[in-house]
Design an enzyme around this catalytic site. Structure first.
Site, PDB file in Angstrom:
ATOM      1  N   CYS A 168       5.633  49.045  -8.257  1.00 47.66           N
ATOM      2  CA  CYS A 168       6.919  49.757  -8.260  1.00 47.66           C
ATOM      3  C   CYS A 168       6.792  51.245  -8.576  1.00 47.66           C
ATOM      4  O   CYS A 168       7.800  51.960  -8.569  1.00 47.66           O
ATOM      5  CB  CYS A 168       7.878  49.091  -9.236  1.00 47.66           C
ATOM      6  SG  CYS A 168       8.099  47.337  -8.906  1.00 47.66           S
ATOM      7  N   HIS A 307      14.123  54.138 -14.821  1.00 52.04           N
ATOM      8  CA  HIS A 307      13.602  53.034 -14.013  1.00 52.04           C
ATOM      9  C   HIS A 307      14.572  51.862 -14.069  1.00 52.04           C
ATOM     10  O   HIS A 307      14.770  51.181 -13.064  1.00 52.04           O
ATOM     11  CB  HIS A 307      12.215  52.626 -14.512  1.00 52.04           C
ATOM     12  CG  HIS A 307      11.561  51.578 -13.681  1.00 52.04           C
ATOM     13  ND1 HIS A 307      11.191  51.797 -12.369  1.00 52.04           N
ATOM     14  CD2 HIS A 307      11.207  50.291 -13.963  1.00 52.04           C
ATOM     15  CE1 HIS A 307      10.651  50.699 -11.874  1.00 52.04           C
ATOM     16  NE2 HIS A 307      10.644  49.775 -12.820  1.00 52.04           N
ATOM     17  N   GLU A 318      12.139  51.201 -22.114  1.00 55.63           N
ATOM     18  CA  GLU A 318      12.338  52.555 -21.596  1.00 55.63           C
ATOM     19  C   GLU A 318      13.186  53.396 -22.549  1.00 55.63           C
ATOM     20  O   GLU A 318      12.898  54.582 -22.762  1.00 55.63           O
ATOM     21  CB  GLU A 318      12.994  52.501 -20.215  1.00 55.63           C
ATOM     22  CG  GLU A 318      13.136  53.864 -19.561  1.00 55.63           C
ATOM     23  CD  GLU A 318      13.512  53.782 -18.094  1.00 55.63           C
ATOM     24  OE1 GLU A 318      13.448  54.825 -17.408  1.00 55.63           O
ATOM     25  OE2 GLU A 318      13.884  52.681 -17.620  1.00 55.63           O
ATOM     26  N   LYS A 339      19.593  51.867  -9.734  1.00 53.71           N
ATOM     27  CA  LYS A 339      19.307  50.546  -9.177  1.00 53.71           C
ATOM     28  C   LYS A 339      20.518  49.624  -9.270  1.00 53.71           C
ATOM     29  O   LYS A 339      20.599  48.626  -8.550  1.00 53.71           O
ATOM     30  CB  LYS A 339      18.117  49.909  -9.893  1.00 53.71           C
ATOM     31  CG  LYS A 339      16.766  50.500  -9.540  1.00 53.71           C
ATOM     32  CD  LYS A 339      15.643  49.704 -10.210  1.00 53.71           C
ATOM     33  CE  LYS A 339      14.271  50.279  -9.891  1.00 53.71           C
ATOM     34  NZ  LYS A 339      14.029  51.570 -10.577  1.00 53.71           N
ATOM     35  N   HIS A 344      16.427  47.282  -6.264  1.00 53.19           N
ATOM     36  CA  HIS A 344      15.027  47.646  -6.545  1.00 53.19           C
ATOM     37  C   HIS A 344      14.242  47.545  -5.247  1.00 53.19           C
ATOM     38  O   HIS A 344      14.011  46.458  -4.723  1.00 53.19           O
ATOM     39  CB  HIS A 344      14.465  46.697  -7.587  1.00 53.19           C
ATOM     40  CG  HIS A 344      13.177  47.144  -8.192  1.00 53.19           C
ATOM     41  ND1 HIS A 344      12.385  48.131  -7.634  1.00 53.19           N
ATOM     42  CD2 HIS A 344      12.520  46.746  -9.321  1.00 53.19           C
ATOM     43  CE1 HIS A 344      11.316  48.310  -8.384  1.00 53.19           C
ATOM     44  NE2 HIS A 344      11.372  47.486  -9.410  1.00 53.19           N
ATOM     45  N   PHE A 404       4.526  46.943 -12.554  1.00 53.47           N
ATOM     46  CA  PHE A 404       3.610  45.884 -12.935  1.00 53.47           C
ATOM     47  C   PHE A 404       2.184  46.421 -12.802  1.00 53.47           C
ATOM     48  O   PHE A 404       1.879  47.231 -11.929  1.00 53.47           O
ATOM     49  CB  PHE A 404       3.767  44.676 -12.017  1.00 53.47           C
ATOM     50  CG  PHE A 404       4.966  43.810 -12.330  1.00 53.47           C
ATOM     51  CD1 PHE A 404       5.797  44.071 -13.396  1.00 53.47           C
ATOM     52  CD2 PHE A 404       5.250  42.704 -11.541  1.00 53.47           C
ATOM     53  CE1 PHE A 404       6.901  43.269 -13.675  1.00 53.47           C
ATOM     54  CE2 PHE A 404       6.342  41.891 -11.800  1.00 53.47           C
ATOM     55  CZ  PHE A 404       7.166  42.168 -12.868  1.00 53.47           C
TER      56      PHE A 404
END
Length: 417
Positions: A168, A307, A318, A339, A344, A404
Site C-alpha cells: 500500500c 493513511h 498513526e 479513504k 483503499h 504491509f
C-alpha cells in the site's frame, strides 16, 4: 532554480485520475469537499460463488472510448486505468500528445496486485469453462510493469520507465523516487502515480478472510468506511488510477506551465517489527525524513492526509505517530482520511491521496473524513476534519502511506510562494 540543499526543485504541473464519478480531478475534489462517498455495494459480475462487498468501483470508465479499441483489447483493466490517468494528467499539464516524445521524460509507476483480473480469467478459462489454453497475451497483460510500459510507449517517453510494488506504499514510493530522479537531473519530467484493479473474486475474498473489510449492505455501503470512528468496522477496497506530472522547476517555468505546488520532501522507513501490524516509531521516522528534506518544521504543516484505513489497529498507531512528531502543534493539526470516500486502492492509494493533497495545497481546501461523527478515544489528539471540508490557506501538507511489510512512505507538499 535550486532548493537550499542545492538539488533541483520539483513542481507538480499536472494531475489526472480515473474516478467513480467521471469528470476531472477538480470535479472529484469538489465532491470530496462535500463529504460525498463513492463507495457502493459491489456485486462481483462473474464470481463462481455469490460475492458482495462494499467497494469503490469506476462504472463509468469506458476503456475503448478513452484508449481506443486496439489498445483496450490488449491491456488488463489495471493498465487501462493507469494509462487513462496518465493521459488526463498529461493533458492537464498542457503537454502535447502528438510529437511529445522526449528522452528526458520518464515514467515512475506502481501497482500492488497488477493484472489480477488477467490471472483470474486464465484460471476461470481452465477450471470453469474447460478451455485448453490461456489467452496468448496473458503474460504481457498481467505483468506488473505493463501499465508503465504502455504509458511510456503512448507518450513517447525515453527516460527511465520503472514500476514499484511495495503493497500500500507503492505509489507514494513511485512518486518519491520520481522526485529523486528529477532532483538528480536524471529526468526533466516524470509521469508518476499508480493504478489498481483489485476487484477480482480472489483478491476480494482474500481481504475478506483477513476480517478487515467493513461490513455493509446496499443502504449502509456509502457510510461504512469510518476512519478514526468509535466502533469503526474496517477498510473498503477500491479501483482506479491517479497520476502526477512532476517536473524540474526551471523546465516548468521555461515552458510556462501552471504549477500547482512543490513536491518538497519524501521520507521512507521500515518498521522492522511485524508483517502486518503497524508501528508508530517507523511512521515517525518516515514523516521526520520527509520534513527534513523539505526544510519544514512540524509547526509549518497545516494538513495531513492520513493513511487512515478504518482498521482497529492502523488508525490509532498513526495518531500516536502524529502526536509524537508534532507535539503541541498536533492539537491544531488538521487531519483527514479520504479513504472514507474513495476506498483503499492498495498500490494506487498513495497516488490518489498525493493528488488530493497537492490539490488541497493549491486550492486552500481540506477535504473531510466522511462518516466520522464520534472520534474514538484512541484516535484523539489532532484536529480531525469532520462532516464537510474546510477552506484555509495551506503553507504545507503531508500525505502518509503505510504498508504491509512495514514500509512507510511520506510525501511533503509546499505551496507556491
Amino acid at each position: 532554480m535550486s532548493n537550499p540543499a542545492g538539488r533541483r526543485r520539483v513542481a507538480v504541473t499536472g494531475v489526472g485520475l480515473v474516478n467513480p464519478f467521471g469528470g476531472s480531478a477538480a470535479d472529484f475534489f469538489t465532491r470530496l469537499m462535500a463529504g460525498e462517498s463513492a463507495i457502493r455495494l459491489y456485486r462481483h459480475p462473474a464470481s463462481p460463488a455469490p460475492l458482495q462487498q462494499p467497494a469503490m468501483h469506476c462504472p463509468l470508465f469506458d476503456a475503448e472510448a478513452v484508449l481506443g479499441r486496439p489498445l483496450a483489447a490488449v491491456t488488463d483493466r489495471y493498465s487501462q486505468l493507469g494509462i487513462a490517468a496518465a493521459f488526463s494528467a498529461w493533458e492537464d499539464a498542457g503537454l502535447p500528445r502528438v510529437g511529445a516524445g522526449s528522452d528526458d521524460y520518464g515514467v515512475s509507476w506502481s501497482t500492488g496486485v497488477g493484472g489480477t483480473l488477467t490471472f483470474e480469467r486464465g484460471y476461470t478459462d481452465f477450471y470453469v469453462h474447460g478451455k485448453d489454453r490461456a489467452h496468448p497475451l496473458s503474460v504481457v497483460q498481467a505483468m506488473n510493469n505493463a501499465a508503465a510500459s504502455h504509458i511510456a510507449m503512448q507518450l513517447g517517453l525515453g527516460s527511465a520507465c520503472l514500476t514499484y510494488s511495495v503493497a500500500c506504499a507503492s505509489s507514494a514510493i513511485a512518486i518519491g523516487e520520481a522526485m529523486r530522479r528529477i532532483q538528480a537531473g536524471e529526468s526533466q519530467l516524470v509521469v508518476a502515480g499508480g493504478s489498481e484493479a483489485p476487484l477480482s473474486f480472489s483478491v476480494m475474498r482474500a481481504w475478506e478472510a483477513m476480517r478487515v473489510v467493513a461490513p455493509a449492505d446496499e443502504a449502509s455501503a456509502p457510510g461504512c468506511c469510518r476512519p478514526f470512528q468509535a466502533g469503526r468496522g474496517g477498510l473498503v477496497l477500491g479501483e482506479g488510477g491517479a497520476a502526477l506530472i512532476l517536473e524540474d522547476w526551471e523546465h516548468a517555468e521555461a515552458r510556462g506551465a501552471r504549477i500547482y505546488c512543490e513536491l518538497a520532501g519524501y521520507g521512507q522507513s521500515c518498521d522492522h517489527t511485524h508483517l502486518v501490524k503497524p508501528d508508530s516509531g517507523g511512521q515517525v521516522r518516515a514523516i521526520r525524513l520527509a520534513l527534513r528534506e523539505a526544510g519544514l518544521a512540524p509547526a509549518e504543516i497545516d494538513y495531513v492526509n492520513a493513511h487512515g484505513t478504518a482498521t482497529r489497529e492502523g488508525d490509532p498507531a498513526e495518531i500516536v505517530a502524529l502526536r509524537e512528531l508534532f507535539g503541541e502543534h498536533a492539537a491544531g493539526l488538521r487531519v483527514s482520511a479520504t479513504k472514507s470516500m474513495h476506498g483503499h486502492l492498495l498500490g494506487a492509494t498513495g497516488a490518489m491521496e498525493a493528488l488530493i493533497t497537492a490539490l488541497a495545497v493549491a486550492r486552500g481546501e481540506i477535504p473531510p473524513t466522511a462518516n466520522l461523527t464520534e472520534v474514538a478515544e484512541d484516535c484523539r489528539g489532532v484536529a480531525h476534519v469532520m462532516g464537510a471540508g474546510v477552506r484555509m490557506p495551506l503553507r504545507a501538507a503531508v500525505s502518509n502511506s503505510f504498508a504491509f511489510g512495514g514500509s512507510n512512505a511520506v510525501l511533503a507538499f509546499r505551496a507556491v510562494s
